[in-house]
Design a protein around this motif. Structure first.
Motif, PDB file in Angstrom:
ATOM      1  N   ARG A 138       0.829  -1.207   0.000  1.00 53.49           N
ATOM      2  CA  ARG A 138       0.000   0.000   0.000  1.00 53.49           C
ATOM      3  C   ARG A 138       0.864   1.258   0.000  1.00 53.49           C
ATOM      4  NH1 ARG A 138      -2.917  -2.777   4.340  1.00 53.49           N
ATOM      5  NH2 ARG A 138      -4.417  -4.101   3.310  1.00 53.49           N
ATOM      6  N   ARG A 141       2.305   1.727  -3.453  1.00 55.35           N
ATOM      7  CA  ARG A 141       1.252   2.202  -4.371  1.00 55.35           C
ATOM      8  C   ARG A 141       0.979   3.669  -4.152  1.00 55.35           C
ATOM      9  NH1 ARG A 141      -3.688  -0.543  -2.907  1.00 55.35           N
ATOM     10  NH2 ARG A 141      -3.879   1.210  -1.511  1.00 55.35           N
ATOM     11  N   ASP A 145       1.385   6.806  -6.777  1.00 60.30           N
ATOM     12  CA  ASP A 145       0.237   7.631  -7.127  1.00 60.30           C
ATOM     13  C   ASP A 145       0.444   9.113  -6.794  1.00 60.30           C
ATOM     14  OD1 ASP A 145      -0.956   5.346  -8.015  1.00 60.30           O
ATOM     15  OD2 ASP A 145      -2.263   5.097  -6.257  1.00 60.30           O
TER      16      ASP A 145
END
Length: 146
Positions: A138, A141, A145
């Motif tokens: 997470r 990611r 992003d």
């Protein structure tokens, strides 16, 4: 009787910069009054979908690294092995993140050993822990992003 504990982490392989790995430790303690044999050891992975997944507690528990020999620093015992009464054995193992499907979906994980007890096979479970693999996936990611 046997007790088991361990920890999990993520990191980067020292011999291949940029290659992410999942690391696990496992410690087995024979708390019984007689020697026992440790038949297998693994980390149980829970994705919340009811599918029982195991990461074998030895070098190359999954992924492409399974095809190669253990690194010089590997200290995983050859299974099965005997454990005398009141004795303990601890080791670390790692595996490539390439071999782990959807790490962000892993809810929790725990160490497990299979051992002999009075001529029958039993399982000893460590406590469930939040998945470090999911936290790392997470975080990676979110960094991509951002």
């Amino acid at each position: 009787m046997v007790s088991v504990s361990g920890e999990q982490w993520t990191g980067e392989r020292s011999t291949a910069p940029g290659r992410r790995i999942a690391g696990f430790s496992i410690e087995v303690v024979n708390t019984g009054n007689q020697a026992t044999q440790i038949v297998s050891a693994y980390w149980q992975i829970d994705r919340g979908d009811g599918v029982d997944i195991h990461f074998t507690a030895s070098h190359g528990g999954g992924g492409i690294d399974s095809l190669f020999g253990a690194p010089d620093h590997a200290n995983a015992p050859i299974l099965p092995f005997s454990l005398e009464r009141y004795d303990r054995r601890a080791w670390d193992f790692e595996m490539s993140l390439d071999g782990i499907r959807d790490p962000e979906t892993i809810v929790r994980a725990r160490p497990v050993v299979q051992f002999t007890s009075r001529k029958k096979i039993e399982l000893a479970y460590g406590p469930w822990q939040p998945s470090q693999l999911a936290l790392d996936a997470r975080r990676s990611r979110d960094e991509r992003d951002a």
